[in-house]
Design an enzyme around this catalytic site. Structure first.
Site, PDB file in Angstrom:
ATOM      1  N   LYS A 195       0.802  -1.234   0.000  1.00  0.00           N
ATOM      2  CA  LYS A 195       0.000   0.000   0.000  1.00  0.00           C
ATOM      3  C   LYS A 195       0.835   1.285   0.000  1.00  0.00           C
ATOM      4  CE  LYS A 195      -2.067  -1.703   3.616  1.00  0.00           C
ATOM      5  NZ  LYS A 195      -2.933  -2.105   4.736  1.00  0.00           N
ATOM      6  N   ASP A 230      -5.513  -6.212  10.353  1.00  0.00           N
ATOM      7  CA  ASP A 230      -6.827  -5.544  10.427  1.00  0.00           C
ATOM      8  C   ASP A 230      -7.984  -6.517  10.167  1.00  0.00           C
ATOM      9  OD1 ASP A 230      -5.996  -5.710   7.796  1.00  0.00           O
ATOM     10  OD2 ASP A 230      -6.510  -3.642   7.256  1.00  0.00           O
TER      11      ASP A 230
HETATM   12  C1  BGC Z   1      -1.977  -5.944   3.496  1.00  0.00           C
HETATM   13  C2  BGC Z   1      -2.839  -6.731   4.442  1.00  0.00           C
HETATM   14  C3  BGC Z   1      -3.990  -5.875   4.927  1.00  0.00           C
HETATM   15  C4  BGC Z   1      -4.737  -5.278   3.749  1.00  0.00           C
HETATM   16  C5  BGC Z   1      -5.894  -4.386   4.167  1.00  0.00           C
HETATM   17  C6  BGC Z   1      -2.811  -5.323   2.391  1.00  0.00           C
HETATM   18  O1  BGC Z   1      -2.026  -4.499   1.591  1.00  0.00           O
HETATM   19  O2  BGC Z   1      -0.991  -6.767   2.925  1.00  0.00           O
HETATM   20  O3  BGC Z   1      -2.098  -7.207   5.526  1.00  0.00           O
HETATM   21  O4  BGC Z   1      -4.842  -6.651   5.698  1.00  0.00           O
HETATM   22  O5  BGC Z   1      -3.852  -4.526   2.957  1.00  0.00           O
HETATM   23  O6  BGC Z   1      -5.483  -3.329   4.936  1.00  0.00           O
END
Ligand code: BGC
Length: 504
Positions: A195, A230
């Site tokens: 992200k 999360d």
């Molecule tokens: C992460 C996850 C997370 C999800 C939602 C992803 O980019 O790898 O661990 O649960 O985003 O936030």
């Protein structure tokens, strides 16, 4: 008519013909250009097609990959991470606990008061703030010092209120929404950033230790009792309210899901024993990949320009971090084919990530007759001053194609999980049916795309209905879990507390 008169008349006729010719030529050219733009749209629509047949293939692939990820580490692109959460909150928890939620666009600190005996949550104070952009690519210490400082300020505001019995250390549930290889329920090592986060020195390190060191630096006495993804926090909160909850999905900045698995199905960890016989598994489905996913040249371009190429392929088609960018890439291509956005290229249209997903949602849901909101966003975000109605309509169409594909793929992912745990209706009585009726199955969902984007939600719900059929779909309940990831982490801290113990 004299010669002169004749000459003038002929001259006028020639000029008129030339002008008419030019006008016709211009119209023909403009029509051709529009045709090319429509061609771009058609091609994109075809590339994004999610027929029911294709969705079923994605469902099967998800279930197969889940099996493979449970069989061995590295056996699949799905990491199927153990969480060491073998018991979920059930309403009997008591006391005051804290949550810290890091992982999306915002950062949250919260305090939760629990009364026990199903008295539900007595109080919950939440403070939310955006994560300063520079921290996403700064240093490890900067990030954790920032979090610890915010937490300290939050605690200091408690003043002299008696929130805890004298001498008891405050207990914290830390929601850290990135792939973590857990060592225990309260510690784990970061596998990779996602992200848009890219901070040196965190990958490979224990994030609980980083936080505890930062808390010590700022002089905050607190214990991390639970480190959770999360999705796991969301599952915990939903299970607290409704014990039929078996899975949780996040569709926000990123996307992921977790679910309750039988320990004997977690082959890669033979001999794993838990009190409940089950454990929550963090699928990390953002990294799911299958040749059945409808991938277009725009997805390839987005992947190429991303810092994590060939990674998080499913997430790049579904989550809020990327949908706006896909729309922008399609609009850019249209602008190359034609002057639909004006003669001069709009500088912001060419800038990566200038169109954010909330803007896509707002344009998609603009129901004004002249698509005023679309016009405003094109002008403000992309500096496209005047867009005629037919161009605005085209933009809405692109938003629709991108969001619909995302929602339907997320739906297929969810049904994949249901299939893996035998709740998709395919196994008859063995497949989670009681007295001929499919068993009630609750899936918790958090994240702006599902909770705050009605058209996305409708597309997702509709696709689940299409795949499962009405009978089974009726037994699947989607429960929107607001602030679930943070509150759920505090609940998990509570259920780990020696005074509070629970089972699935
Ligand atoms: C992460 C996850 C997370 C999800 C939602 C992803 O980019 O790898 O661990 O649960 O985003 O936030």
């Amino acid at each position: 008519m004299g010669r002169v008169g004749l000459g003038v008349a002929v001259g006028c006729a020639v000029v008129a013909c030339t002008i008419a010719g030019l006008l016709v030529g211009r119209r023909v050219k403009s029509r051709r250009r529009w045709g090319r733009v429509v061609g771009v749209l058609r091609e994109f629509e075809q590339g994004c097609a999610t027929s029911i047949g294709r969705l079923r293939q994605v469902v099967d692939a998800m279930a197969v990959e889940m099996h493979a990820g449970l069989a061995s580490d590295g056996g699949s692109k799905l990491k199927m991470l153990l969480t060491f959460v073998d018991t979920l909150p059930n309403g009997s928890e008591k006391g005051t606990f804290y949550g810290l939620d890091l992982g999306g666009t915002n950062f949250r600190v919260l305090r939760v008061q629990l009364g026990g005996s199903r008295s539900s949550i007595l109080g919950c104070q939440v403070e939310t703030q955006p994560i300063p952009q520079h921290l996403l690519t700064g240093s490890n210490e900067e990030l954790f010092d920032f979090i610890a400082t915010r937490l300290k300020i939050f605690i200091e505001k408690e003043g002299n209120e008696d929130v805890l019995p004298l001498g008891r250390t405050r207990e914290l549930g830390f929601t850290f929404s990135f792939p973590i290889r857990q060592i225990s329920v309260s510690s784990g090592v970061l596998i990779k950033w996602t992200k848009g986060f890219s901070i040196e020195g965190t990958v490979g390190g224990d994030v609980t230790q980083f936080l505890e060191e930062a808390m010590a630096r700022v002089g905050l006495d607190m214990k991390v009792s639970a480190l959770v993804n999360d999705t796991v926090g969301t599952l915990a909160l939903s299970h607290y309210h409704d014990e039929d909850t078996i899975a949780a999905v996040i569709i926000g900045t990123g996307t992921n899901a977790c679910y309750v698995e039988r320990t004997d199905a977690i082959i890669k960890c033979q001999g794993l024993l838990t009190n409940s016989g089950g454990m929550v598994v963090n699928i990390e489905w953002g990294n799911f990949w299958s040749s059945h996913l409808p991938r277009t040249p725009y997805d390839v371009a987005l992947d190429d320009e991303s810092p994590n190429r060939n990674d998080q392929g499913f997430e790049k088609m579904i989550s809020g971090m990327y949908l706006g960018e896909i729309v922008r890439l399609v609009l850019c291509r249209m602008a190359q084919e034609s002057d639909i956005f004006g003669d001069a290229p709009a500088p912001s249209l060419a800038a990566p990530f200038s169109l954010r997903t909330p803007m896509v949602a707002a344009m998609h849901e603009d129901d004004s007759p002249d698509l005023r909101e679309v016009g405003r966003i094109l002008e403000e975000a992309l500096q496209i001053p005047v867009a005629p109605l037919k161009t605005r309509r085209l933009v809405v169409r692109v938003c629709d194609v991108v969001s619909r594909r995302a929602a339907r793929l997320a739906a297929a992912g969810i049904v994949g999980i249901l299939k893996k745990v035998g709740r998709d209706g395919s196994g008859g009585f063995a497949g989670g049916r009681s007295k001929g009726k499919p068993r009630r199955t609750v899936v918790a969902i958090e994240g702006g795309l599902y909770a705050g984007y009605a058209m996305f939600r409708e597309y997702l719900d509709e696709a689940v209905g299409e795949i499962l059929g009405e009978d089974v779909a009726q037994s699947v309940v989607f429960r929107i879990s607001e602030d679930g990831s943070g509150v759920g982490a505090a609940l998990l801290a509570a259920s780990r507390s020696p005074e509070n113990q629970s089972t699935f």
